[in-house]
Design an enzyme around this catalytic site. Structure first.
Site, PDB file in Angstrom:
ATOM      1  N   CYS A 179     -10.191  -5.269   0.590  1.00 41.50           N
ATOM      2  CA  CYS A 179     -11.208  -4.404   0.549  1.00 41.50           C
ATOM      3  C   CYS A 179     -12.090  -4.768  -0.571  1.00 41.50           C
ATOM      4  O   CYS A 179     -11.635  -5.253  -1.531  1.00 41.50           O
ATOM      5  CB  CYS A 179     -10.662  -2.930   0.807  1.00 41.50           C
ATOM      6  SG  CYS A 179     -10.230  -2.118  -0.775  1.00 41.50           S
ATOM      7  N   CYS A 235      -4.342   0.835  -2.206  1.00 44.04           N
ATOM      8  CA  CYS A 235      -4.179  -0.322  -1.688  1.00 44.04           C
ATOM      9  C   CYS A 235      -3.043  -1.564  -2.235  1.00 44.04           C
ATOM     10  O   CYS A 235      -2.842  -1.318  -3.586  1.00 44.04           O
ATOM     11  CB  CYS A 235      -5.388  -1.322  -1.655  1.00 44.04           C
ATOM     12  SG  CYS A 235      -6.794  -0.617  -0.902  1.00 44.04           S
ATOM     13  N   GLU A 255      -3.162  -4.607  -3.065  1.00 44.86           N
ATOM     14  CA  GLU A 255      -3.487  -5.648  -4.066  1.00 44.86           C
ATOM     15  C   GLU A 255      -3.749  -4.703  -5.325  1.00 44.86           C
ATOM     16  O   GLU A 255      -3.472  -5.316  -6.589  1.00 44.86           O
ATOM     17  CB  GLU A 255      -4.807  -5.871  -3.636  1.00 44.86           C
ATOM     18  CG  GLU A 255      -5.019  -6.556  -2.341  1.00 44.86           C
ATOM     19  CD  GLU A 255      -5.285  -6.034  -1.129  1.00 44.86           C
ATOM     20  OE1 GLU A 255      -4.894  -4.651  -1.240  1.00 44.86           O
ATOM     21  OE2 GLU A 255      -5.822  -6.447  -0.180  1.00 44.86           O
ATOM     22  N   GLU A 265       0.378   5.139   0.637  1.00 41.38           N
ATOM     23  CA  GLU A 265      -0.618   6.177   1.182  1.00 41.38           C
ATOM     24  C   GLU A 265       0.008   7.506   0.671  1.00 41.38           C
ATOM     25  O   GLU A 265       0.978   7.827   0.440  1.00 41.38           O
ATOM     26  CB  GLU A 265      -0.420   6.160   2.765  1.00 41.38           C
ATOM     27  CG  GLU A 265      -1.065   4.599   3.025  1.00 41.38           C
ATOM     28  CD  GLU A 265      -1.304   4.600   4.549  1.00 41.38           C
ATOM     29  OE1 GLU A 265      -0.730   5.392   5.501  1.00 41.38           O
ATOM     30  OE2 GLU A 265      -2.104   3.673   5.033  1.00 41.38           O
ATOM     31  N   ASN A 290       0.870  -1.195   0.055  1.00 39.30           N
ATOM     32  CA  ASN A 290       0.157   0.056  -0.037  1.00 39.30           C
ATOM     33  C   ASN A 290       1.147   1.476  -0.043  1.00 39.30           C
ATOM     34  O   ASN A 290       2.021   1.240   0.593  1.00 39.30           O
ATOM     35  CB  ASN A 290      -0.938   0.006   1.285  1.00 39.30           C
ATOM     36  CG  ASN A 290      -0.415  -0.221   2.462  1.00 39.30           C
ATOM     37  OD1 ASN A 290       0.342  -1.217   2.766  1.00 39.30           O
ATOM     38  ND2 ASN A 290      -0.991   0.312   3.517  1.00 39.30           N
ATOM     39  N   CYS A 314     -10.836  -3.338  -4.038  1.00 37.76           N
ATOM     40  CA  CYS A 314      -9.589  -4.368  -4.638  1.00 37.76           C
ATOM     41  C   CYS A 314     -10.439  -5.500  -4.955  1.00 37.76           C
ATOM     42  O   CYS A 314     -10.201  -6.051  -5.948  1.00 37.76           O
ATOM     43  CB  CYS A 314      -8.991  -4.719  -3.400  1.00 37.76           C
ATOM     44  SG  CYS A 314      -7.527  -3.384  -3.095  1.00 37.76           S
TER      45      CYS A 314
END
Ligand code: THU
Length: 160
Positions: free
Chosen positions: A112, A73, A75, A64, A62, A115
């Site tokens: 999530c 993210c 993924e 940010e 990830n 994703c």
């Protein structure tokens, strides 16, 4: 009116040692990737590793951003990297690991919703399921046979 029942069956492994050798190696790569996550705001690091049908492994973590929604993210970093670099490759399996820097994360952390939708696109594209293995920083590992087991009723190109 009739009811539509949706059932999902997931495999739960007590630890990585119960996984096959190649999936253990894939999860090791996800752990490595997690350590390089850029997560100064959430302190929650996620690592992803995708095994391609060529044998190549593509990883992501990830990333940010101070403007929160601008981050991404693990993924999707991994999947988009794989899609951008190897557009014709199929995803054979995906391993995910997530852990907080503030406490030990022992429970399996699933991808999530956004994703799941992104991964569904690649599954539809390759016309073959992508097995997804996910865990915390340690402990149990959960396996979904397909993205569809994590996201039933996916939105795909057939609706467009
Ligand atoms: N995160 C992921 O990388 N993957 C997920 O599926 C869930 C959340 C990241 C996004 C953010 O950097 C941090 O974890 C906390 O939400």
């Amino acid at each position: 009116m009739k009811k539509l029942k949706i059932e999902t069956e997931l495999d739960v492994f007590e630890s990585v040692s119960e996984l096959s050798e190649d999936i253990q190696q894939l999860m090791d790569k996800a752990h490595e990737a997690r350590k390089n996550a850029y997560a100064p705001y959430s302190h929650f690091q996620v690592g992803a590793a995708i095994l391609l049908d060529s044998g190549e492994v593509v990883t992501g973590n990830n990333q940010e951003n101070a403007a929160f929604p601008s981050g991404l993210c693990a993924e999707r970093v991994a999947a988009f990297h794989a899609g951008a670099t190897y557009p014709n490759a199929k995803f054979t399996a995906m391993a995910l690991t997530a852990g907080s820097l503030k406490q030990e994360t022992k429970v399996p952390i699933p991808p999530c919703g956004a994703c799941r939708q992104s991964l569904a696109e690649y599954e539809v594209k390759q016309e073959a399921p992508i097995p997804i293995y996910f865990m915390g920083a340690s402990g149990k590992v959960v396996k979904a046979q397909s993205v569809k087991d994590l996201l039933p009723l996916i939105f795909d190109h057939s609706y467009l």
